[in-house]
Motif scaffolding. Sequence first.
Motif, mmCIF file in Angstrom:
data_model
loop_
_atom_site.group_PDB
_atom_site.id
_atom_site.type_symbol
_atom_site.label_atom_id
_atom_site.label_comp_id
_atom_site.label_asym_id
_atom_site.label_seq_id
_atom_site.Cartn_x
_atom_site.Cartn_y
_atom_site.Cartn_z
ATOM 1 N N UNK A 81 0.864 -1.221 0.047
ATOM 2 C CA UNK A 81 0.211 0.145 -0.171
ATOM 3 C C UNK A 81 0.889 1.214 -0.138
ATOM 4 N N UNK A 82 1.891 1.027 0.661
ATOM 5 C CA UNK A 82 2.834 2.403 0.708
ATOM 6 C C UNK A 82 3.535 2.728 -0.664
ATOM 7 N N UNK A 83 3.822 1.672 -1.422
ATOM 8 C CA UNK A 83 4.162 1.809 -2.734
ATOM 9 C C UNK A 83 3.139 2.546 -3.688
ATOM 10 N N UNK A 93 15.067 -4.385 2.985
ATOM 11 C CA UNK A 93 15.423 -5.442 1.872
ATOM 12 C C UNK A 93 14.975 -4.788 0.587
ATOM 13 N N UNK A 94 14.742 -3.465 0.609
ATOM 14 C CA UNK A 94 14.460 -2.797 -0.759
ATOM 15 C C UNK A 94 13.138 -3.484 -1.452
ATOM 16 N N UNK A 149 8.460 -2.225 -7.528
ATOM 17 C CA UNK A 149 9.842 -2.146 -6.896
ATOM 18 C C UNK A 149 9.992 -0.887 -6.100
ATOM 19 N N UNK A 150 10.570 -0.786 -5.211
ATOM 20 C CA UNK A 150 10.605 0.250 -4.217
ATOM 21 C C UNK A 150 11.471 1.396 -4.767
ATOM 22 N N UNK A 151 12.541 1.358 -5.732
ATOM 23 C CA UNK A 151 13.205 2.013 -6.499
ATOM 24 C C UNK A 151 12.251 3.044 -7.472
ATOM 25 N N UNK A 152 10.984 2.682 -7.772
ATOM 26 C CA UNK A 152 10.223 3.151 -8.783
ATOM 27 C C UNK A 152 9.377 4.230 -8.167
ATOM 28 N N UNK A 153 9.300 4.287 -6.682
ATOM 29 C CA UNK A 153 8.289 5.085 -5.699
ATOM 30 C C UNK A 153 9.236 6.131 -5.078
ATOM 31 N N UNK A 154 9.390 7.239 -5.580
ATOM 32 C CA UNK A 154 10.085 8.143 -4.944
ATOM 33 C C UNK A 154 9.745 8.633 -3.662
ATOM 34 N N UNK A 155 8.613 8.731 -3.408
ATOM 35 C CA UNK A 155 8.063 9.048 -1.916
ATOM 36 C C UNK A 155 8.359 7.894 -1.040
ATOM 37 N N UNK A 186 11.160 5.721 -1.321
ATOM 38 C CA UNK A 186 12.535 5.704 -1.536
ATOM 39 C C UNK A 186 13.256 6.824 -0.932
ATOM 40 N N UNK A 187 12.639 8.127 -1.177
ATOM 41 C CA UNK A 187 13.433 9.252 -0.616
ATOM 42 C C UNK A 187 12.986 9.206 1.049
ATOM 43 N N UNK A 188 11.825 8.696 1.416
ATOM 44 C CA UNK A 188 11.260 8.653 2.744
ATOM 45 C C UNK A 188 11.955 7.938 3.575
ATOM 46 N N UNK A 189 12.836 6.834 3.086
ATOM 47 C CA UNK A 189 13.679 5.908 3.789
ATOM 48 C C UNK A 189 15.342 6.244 3.692
#
Length: 331
Positions: free
Chosen positions: A55-57, A222-223, A120-126, A128-131
Amino acid sequence: MDKIGVITAFIHAIIVYNIPLLYGTVGEITVEKSGSLNLGVEGTMAVGAIFGYLVGCYANSIGVGIAVSFVAGALCGLLFAFLTVSLQANQNITGLTLTTFGLGVYFFVGNSVKSKVWPSMNDYAGVKEGFADLPIPGLSQIPIIGQGLFSHNLMVYLGIVIAVAMWWYLKHTKTGLRLRAVGENPGAADSVGVNVNLMKYLHICLGCGIMGIGGYYMALLMSGSFNSACWIGGYGWIAVALVIFANWSPVLALLGTFVFGFFNTLQVSGGSLALAFPAVCGWMGDIPTQLYQALPFIITAVVLVVTSIRNKRGASGLPAALGVNYFREER
């Protein structure tokens, strides 16, 4: 080789890779202070991880992921509370069943989504940047330890805040005192007007919600790479043991997480320390990888032995009614 950099990286890894244990431990302490023993930490963290991550992604927000993981964990707690508080089911069996159920939900949902399109986590800036790391001005500039201790992601700081807040809540609030009374003697608490079942329900859900956030942290760590192994990787079981090490104190859970994290991090940093300091740490390079992998669980066993001896000497914070179902009619 930059020796200072190796030390800094080692200190940083101790915290960043092991902070999920803090969430799991503080969550379990919250549950156990109500007199309930929940062995379903692993499953609860897994449910929080999978739903929080997905859901976060999709929402492209780490804040949404944290909120969803908390709610998912709290719902696991609600199920546990219904079975053990309302239906008076055996707490040990219910907790183990919750772990099996939680892992089943984790793989069912994960495999279902993966069969279509896995986010993929890297496709969601909100997310990736939040982490990303947020250095604390001034403190992060301290030589050697600054970057290691004071430059971490939002969820590390959140975990520390939750631990301190729960310590203050249990120690210095009227509701926290009532909760501890329920965990020590629910009959006595009931006799002075405390709603025992309500206190149990609320704090079981709260504690499990905190565990769920810890699971979400593991997913981000774990990305978001989903495979045949669960993201939680046994951390839920270790958290149960750390509750005893922390003597049921959320603040001491901070120390327990760091101590355990030191040994756990040797799995990934032992080789670097051996190369950087051959005279002192050279022997680490000769240790088989399998021993490093087993080391966290060996340390857990040692912790249990040491703390059990300490607790027998009267220094235990163990709630007296822990694991005992409360029958109001027998009060």
